[in-house]
Write an enzyme that holds these catalytic residues in place. Structure first.
Site, PDB file in Angstrom:
ATOM      1  N   GLU A 114      -1.030 -87.434  78.415  1.00  0.00           N
ATOM      2  CA  GLU A 114       0.446 -87.884  78.132  1.00  0.00           C
ATOM      3  C   GLU A 114       1.290 -86.908  79.220  1.00  0.00           C
ATOM      4  O   GLU A 114       1.045 -85.738  79.373  1.00  0.00           O
ATOM      5  CB  GLU A 114       1.179 -88.064  76.918  1.00  0.00           C
ATOM      6  CG  GLU A 114       0.739 -89.040  76.153  1.00  0.00           C
ATOM      7  CD  GLU A 114       1.303 -88.588  74.623  1.00  0.00           C
ATOM      8  OE1 GLU A 114       2.110 -87.734  74.409  1.00  0.00           O
ATOM      9  OE2 GLU A 114       0.578 -89.491  73.638  1.00  0.00           O
ATOM     10  N   LYS A 116       4.180 -84.186  79.445  1.00  0.00           N
ATOM     11  CA  LYS A 116       4.989 -83.213  78.478  1.00  0.00           C
ATOM     12  C   LYS A 116       6.429 -83.412  79.074  1.00  0.00           C
ATOM     13  O   LYS A 116       6.649 -82.530  79.917  1.00  0.00           O
ATOM     14  CB  LYS A 116       4.208 -81.960  78.615  1.00  0.00           C
ATOM     15  CG  LYS A 116       5.032 -80.834  77.447  1.00  0.00           C
ATOM     16  CD  LYS A 116       4.004 -79.594  77.408  1.00  0.00           C
ATOM     17  CE  LYS A 116       4.642 -78.767  76.189  1.00  0.00           C
ATOM     18  NZ  LYS A 116       5.740 -78.385  76.377  1.00  0.00           N
ATOM     19  N   ASP A 118      10.156 -82.194  79.122  1.00  0.00           N
ATOM     20  CA  ASP A 118      10.843 -80.949  79.123  1.00  0.00           C
ATOM     21  C   ASP A 118      12.034 -81.131  78.178  1.00  0.00           C
ATOM     22  O   ASP A 118      13.194 -81.335  78.741  1.00  0.00           O
ATOM     23  CB  ASP A 118      10.905 -80.337  80.143  1.00  0.00           C
ATOM     24  CG  ASP A 118      11.152 -78.534  80.327  1.00  0.00           C
ATOM     25  OD1 ASP A 118      11.182 -78.310  78.892  1.00  0.00           O
ATOM     26  OD2 ASP A 118      11.408 -77.994  81.038  1.00  0.00           O
ATOM     27  N   TYR A 228       6.215 -89.941  70.364  1.00  0.00           N
ATOM     28  CA  TYR A 228       4.613 -90.074  70.409  1.00  0.00           C
ATOM     29  C   TYR A 228       4.038 -89.674  69.121  1.00  0.00           C
ATOM     30  O   TYR A 228       2.777 -89.629  69.218  1.00  0.00           O
ATOM     31  CB  TYR A 228       4.338 -88.878  71.523  1.00  0.00           C
ATOM     32  CG  TYR A 228       5.187 -87.470  71.366  1.00  0.00           C
ATOM     33  CD1 TYR A 228       4.992 -86.746  70.393  1.00  0.00           C
ATOM     34  CD2 TYR A 228       6.042 -87.438  72.527  1.00  0.00           C
ATOM     35  CE1 TYR A 228       5.532 -85.702  70.341  1.00  0.00           C
ATOM     36  CE2 TYR A 228       6.922 -86.210  72.499  1.00  0.00           C
ATOM     37  CZ  TYR A 228       6.624 -85.317  71.471  1.00  0.00           C
ATOM     38  OH  TYR A 228       7.484 -84.059  71.389  1.00  0.00           O
ATOM     39  N   LYS A 318      -0.031 -76.643  81.522  1.00  0.00           N
ATOM     40  CA  LYS A 318       1.192 -76.341  82.270  1.00  0.00           C
ATOM     41  C   LYS A 318       0.908 -76.450  83.835  1.00  0.00           C
ATOM     42  O   LYS A 318      -0.225 -75.623  84.360  1.00  0.00           O
ATOM     43  CB  LYS A 318       1.530 -74.914  82.161  1.00  0.00           C
ATOM     44  CG  LYS A 318       2.210 -74.919  80.541  1.00  0.00           C
ATOM     45  CD  LYS A 318       3.524 -75.648  80.375  1.00  0.00           C
ATOM     46  CE  LYS A 318       3.818 -75.087  78.981  1.00  0.00           C
ATOM     47  NZ  LYS A 318       5.358 -74.378  78.851  1.00  0.00           N
ATOM     48  N   CYS A 412      28.843 -49.153  93.750  1.00  0.00           N
ATOM     49  CA  CYS A 412      28.970 -50.336  93.269  1.00  0.00           C
ATOM     50  C   CYS A 412      29.694 -51.017  94.267  1.00  0.00           C
ATOM     51  O   CYS A 412      30.830 -50.743  94.459  1.00  0.00           O
ATOM     52  CB  CYS A 412      29.688 -50.196  91.955  1.00  0.00           C
ATOM     53  SG  CYS A 412      30.272 -51.997  91.283  1.00  0.00           S
ATOM     54  N   CYS A 415      33.505 -51.774  92.455  1.00  0.00           N
ATOM     55  CA  CYS A 415      34.398 -50.814  92.155  1.00  0.00           C
ATOM     56  C   CYS A 415      34.094 -49.589  93.148  1.00  0.00           C
ATOM     57  O   CYS A 415      34.970 -48.510  92.830  1.00  0.00           O
ATOM     58  CB  CYS A 415      34.469 -50.474  90.846  1.00  0.00           C
ATOM     59  SG  CYS A 415      33.060 -49.734  90.082  1.00  0.00           S
ATOM     60  N   CYS A 435      26.184 -49.399  88.086  1.00  0.00           N
ATOM     61  CA  CYS A 435      27.286 -48.956  88.262  1.00  0.00           C
ATOM     62  C   CYS A 435      27.780 -48.513  86.878  1.00  0.00           C
ATOM     63  O   CYS A 435      27.767 -49.114  85.872  1.00  0.00           O
ATOM     64  CB  CYS A 435      28.336 -49.971  88.475  1.00  0.00           C
ATOM     65  SG  CYS A 435      29.939 -49.439  88.167  1.00  0.00           S
ATOM     66  N   CYS A 440      34.613 -51.275  85.513  1.00  0.00           N
ATOM     67  CA  CYS A 440      34.433 -51.913  86.754  1.00  0.00           C
ATOM     68  C   CYS A 440      34.821 -53.511  86.339  1.00  0.00           C
ATOM     69  O   CYS A 440      34.280 -53.970  85.259  1.00  0.00           O
ATOM     70  CB  CYS A 440      32.874 -51.904  87.060  1.00  0.00           C
ATOM     71  SG  CYS A 440      32.350 -53.034  88.090  1.00  0.00           S
TER      72      CYS A 440
HETATM   73  S1  IVH Z   1       2.640 -83.715  70.999  1.00  0.00           S
HETATM   74  C1  IVH Z   1       1.852 -80.925  67.076  1.00  0.00           C
HETATM   75  N1  IVH Z   1       3.399 -84.834  73.061  1.00  0.00           N
HETATM   76  O1  IVH Z   1       6.149 -79.837  73.723  1.00  0.00           O
HETATM   77  C2  IVH Z   1       2.440 -80.908  68.265  1.00  0.00           C
HETATM   78  N2  IVH Z   1       4.591 -82.748  72.543  1.00  0.00           N
HETATM   79  O2  IVH Z   1       5.046 -77.111  73.348  1.00  0.00           O
HETATM   80  C3  IVH Z   1       2.640 -82.478  68.541  1.00  0.00           C
HETATM   81  N3  IVH Z   1       6.480 -82.338  73.956  1.00  0.00           N
HETATM   82  O3  IVH Z   1       7.001 -79.406  70.145  1.00  0.00           O
HETATM   83  C4  IVH Z   1       3.354 -82.278  69.951  1.00  0.00           C
HETATM   84  N4  IVH Z   1       6.198 -83.967  75.282  1.00  0.00           N
HETATM   85  O4  IVH Z   1       8.663 -80.865  71.670  1.00  0.00           O
HETATM   86  C5  IVH Z   1       3.538 -83.728  72.115  1.00  0.00           C
HETATM   87  N5  IVH Z   1       3.929 -86.103  74.963  1.00  0.00           N
HETATM   88  C6  IVH Z   1       4.286 -84.969  74.314  1.00  0.00           C
HETATM   89  C7  IVH Z   1       5.385 -84.171  74.378  1.00  0.00           C
HETATM   90  C8  IVH Z   1       5.429 -82.905  73.420  1.00  0.00           C
HETATM   91  C9  IVH Z   1       6.785 -82.841  74.977  1.00  0.00           C
HETATM   92  C10 IVH Z   1       7.181 -80.923  73.415  1.00  0.00           C
HETATM   93  C11 IVH Z   1       7.141 -81.145  71.704  1.00  0.00           C
HETATM   94  C12 IVH Z   1       6.506 -79.992  71.366  1.00  0.00           C
HETATM   95  C13 IVH Z   1       6.273 -79.008  72.571  1.00  0.00           C
HETATM   96  C14 IVH Z   1       5.226 -78.145  72.263  1.00  0.00           C
END
Ligand code: IVH
Length: 681
Positions: A114, A116, A118, A228, A318, A412, A415, A435, A440
């Site tokens: 899935e 992730k 932000d 989710y 990531k 600086c 100033c 500075c 300042c």
């Molecule tokens: S599952 C047991 N699925 O990422 C933890 N988390 O870095 C279950 N997040 O605290 C989390 N998208 O806030 C899950 N598709 C996704 C997500 C997701 C964003 C966030 C969530 C979690 C954090 C962990």
């Protein structure tokens, strides 16, 4: 219209609006124009005005029914909200799958991949299909009750949809609140126009919005949510057996779920999915910082278990930060709140991760020299911590000889005070030019801005523009000045209307009660960042106790775990007359000096300094209970037997640890002996 007719028409209108909300906010396929929707909504409002008894808490008109609150009550999560471990490479991801295969021998494994998102994690509790409580994750165990704020999001269903298997009587659904890129850009444009501080990125904007005490403000911000997972759930529910089915089931209940998702069994297929998601996510209207790979069968998840922090059945992958190439037009020097001179690259505008970038940090002189950065260079920039982009390297092949080295100033720019160079204590090298002039103007502005910032005293409206105006007009030089501001002089500032002035004063007023760690952080003491401030606020009950310790007993301050450099910085800071006067003025202004984080240190126990190792199964106690007992008396539990071990607590089937302990001649206890020893004073 009879009351019965009104009731029927109310039910029909409400259902129609809910259907369109769902189509628009959950399925993202509206079938009605905004104008037609508004007309429907107005009809409902009029009907409710004529028949107030028809207004139910889950009527579409009641999303913004909450009132401003003083603070958010705590909510304890029945099932802790964990976080995820991160991986950054293919190899680490393969390790994760191999580890699961070892944990679950003989089981065929399949995964869901899935995006992730932000954003900010939240949990929603539904009782009999109605939204009861909405909470933040907090520290995973206790979060904030932000129900009134979450109700304003149209992708948060106030009522669950009926499903064939019947609704669970009680269910907690978890997901992420976030802001679209377009919504974020629009909001920042509006803030610019209003002279307010911009949000650094959509995640900060989301977190900042959810913290608002007035739900009417939240309702105006473009927040969305998707879901989710399920936390606590009524055990009689016919819940799905796999994550894939769970997402579909959440969809049936009326929730938006992450999309698109992938399903894969073989590690190669998982990696393929990650590559596809990396392409797909570039056209999402929200920011993703990676992918989440989750074991699909829920029964296997329970067997895989979790560490204290994160489940073993899921992992975050990531993606490498996005980079862009552009021309470095000029270098300017920014003077920070502690006087640090930071070189900033002025760039030809370039789009990076969806936003337009014109400046990037060059960190310090040393770093610039290492990278051989010259004015006119083509440079690669990257969003590292996602907040401020940084210059990563020079494209040396693109040089044509016209590039010029930058002589780093020795005074600086604000100033003209000669700059000094301090030792970077962590790296033990000289890094930042500073500075040294506390008067300042840039430092004065920087300190005030820091005091007002969201991470410190969180004063709404105290942005860069305002702070510069206050300093220029002579209305404020230090934080204490803010607390004697009044309406009239504020109204003389350019572009300051009565409403913004009143909001600012309300924001300043609200900051009087902030917790001690925020105040400490806000004081901009060198090296005292938010986490050091929290550590200090845990160790001392109030500012006076900290000040006393810092001036009289720096070694005691050091023993709280902050290190000698910080202890001596604090020593100097609290002995400085200017700072003492500032604190007294803050006290007179009624600021809170007490720490809610303070936890008195445990009495040194009779087992302090003693090390225990546990082995085998004890007759009545679990390992956790025995460990808790040892720790409560000041002792420590380690996993392997050595000469440093004092006691071995052995149960049945003890294994090799017992033999080793016998060889070393250690004291070996059984449960009865252990309890006897624990109970004798
Ligand atoms: S599952 C047991 N699925 O990422 C933890 N988390 O870095 C279950 N997040 O605290 C989390 N998208 O806030 C899950 N598709 C996704 C997500 C997701 C964003 C966030 C969530 C979690 C954090 C962990």
């Amino acid at each position: 219209m009879t009351f019965e007719e009104a009731q029927a028409s109310h039910r029909q209108l409400a259902a129609e609006i809910q259907r369109h909300d769902h189509l628009y906010y959950v399925e993202a396929r509206p079938v009605m124009t905004d104008a037609a929707y508004d007309a429907l909504y107005r009809q409902l409002v009029q009907l409710e005005a004529a028949h107030p008894s028809l207004v139910t808490p889950d009527s579409p008109t009641q999303r913004v029914a909450g009132h401003p609150v003083d603070g958010f009550p705590p909510v304890t999560h029945e099932v802790p909200m964990m976080s995820l471990d991160n991986t950054y490479s293919e190899a680490e991801l393969r390790d994760f799958i191999a580890r699961l295969a070892r944990l679950l021998p003989g089981e065929p494994l399949d995964f869901v991949i899935e995006p992730k998102v932000d954003g900010v994690a939240v949990s929603l509790l539904y009782l009999d299909g109605r939204l009861r409580t909405g909470a933040t994750r907090g520290d995973g165990v206790t979060g904030d009750d932000i129900t009134a704020n979450l109700r304003t999001l149209r992708s948060v269903p106030l009522r669950l949809r009926d499903i064939p298997g019947g609704l669970p009587r009680r269910i907690e659904v978890r997901g992420e609140v976030f802001m679209s890129r377009s919504g974020f850009d629009r909001m920042n444009r509006e803030r610019d126009e209003a002279g307010e501080e911009r949000f650094a990125n959509p995640r900060n904007a989301t977190a900042g919005t959810l913290k608002q005490l007035d739900p009417r403000l939240v309702a105006q911000r473009p927040l969305q949510a998707l879901f989710y997972s399920v936390g606590a759930i009524d055990p009689d529910t016919l819940a799905p057996a796999t994550h894939r089915d769970l997402l579909a089931w959440l969809g049936d209940l009326g929730f938006r779920t992450p999309r698109p998702t992938w399903h894969a069994s073989h590690p190669d297929a998982v990696l393929q999915a990650l590559a596809e998601l990396d392409t797909a996510r570039r056209s999402f209207d929200y920011e993703t910082d990676g992918a989440v790979i989750k074991l699909n069968p829920l029964a296997l998840r329970a067997r895989a278990g979790a560490t204290s922090k994160a489940p073993r059945w899921a992992i975050a992958f990531k993606y490498a930060p996005e980079q862009a190439t552009t021309r470095l037009r000029a270098i300017s020097i920014q003077v920070g709140r502690t006087g640090a001179l930071t070189p900033v690259a002025e760039l030809d505008p370039v789009v990076l991760s969806g936003s337009r970038v014109t400046r990037a940090t060059l960190h310090n002189e040393e770093d610039m020299r290492r990278k051989d950065i010259r004015v006119g260079d083509r440079v690669v920039i990257e969003k590292a911590g996602e907040i401020i982009p940084a210059v990563v390297r020079v494209v040396t092949d693109a040089r044509d000889g016209s590039e010029t080295p930058f002589p780093f100033p020795r005074s600086c720019p604000e100033c003209a005070t000669p700059a000094v160079r301090l030792l970077d204590t962590q790296a033990a090298e000289q890094v930042a030019w500073r500075c040294p002039n506390p008067d300042c103007p840039a430092q004065i502005r920087g300190r005030l801005l820091h005091w007002c910032s969201r991470g410190a005293m969180d004063i709404e409206g105290g942005g860069e523009v305002l702070v510069a105006q206050l300093v220029r007009a002579g209305l404020a030089r230090d934080p204490a000045d803010l607390y004697s501001l009044t309406l009239e002089p504020l109204l003389t500032l350019e572009r300051m209307g009565a409403k913004s002035a009143a909001n600012l004063l309300a924001g300043i007023q609200a900051s009087r009660t902030r917790d001690l760690w925020r105040l400490l952080f806000g004081l901009a003491i060198l090296h005292v960042g938010a986490s050091v401030a929290k550590a200090l606020a845990r160790s001392y009950p109030n500012l006076d106790a900290l000040a006393r310790a810092a001036t009289q007993d720096p070694a005691g301050v050091q023993s709280t775990g902050v290190g000698d450099v910080i202890a001596s910085t604090l020593h100097r800071w609290f002995r400085d007359d200017r700072n003492r006067r500032l604190l007294e003025r803050l006290r007179s202004a009624g600021l809170n000096f007490a720490s809610s984080l303070h936890r008195p240190a445990a009495e040194p126990g009779k087992w302090s300094g003693k090390t225990f190792v546990l082995t085998g199964t004890l007759p009545t106690m679990t390992r956790e209970q025995a460990t808790a007992r040892i720790e409560a008396l000041g002792g420590k539990v380690t996993s392997s037997v050595s000469r440093k071990t004092d006691f071995l607590l052995a149960g049945s089937d003890p294994g090799s640890k017992l033999e080793k302990a016998q060889k070393l001649g250690l004291t070996i206890l059984d449960e009865a002996g252990f309890l006897h020893l624990a109970d004798t004073p």
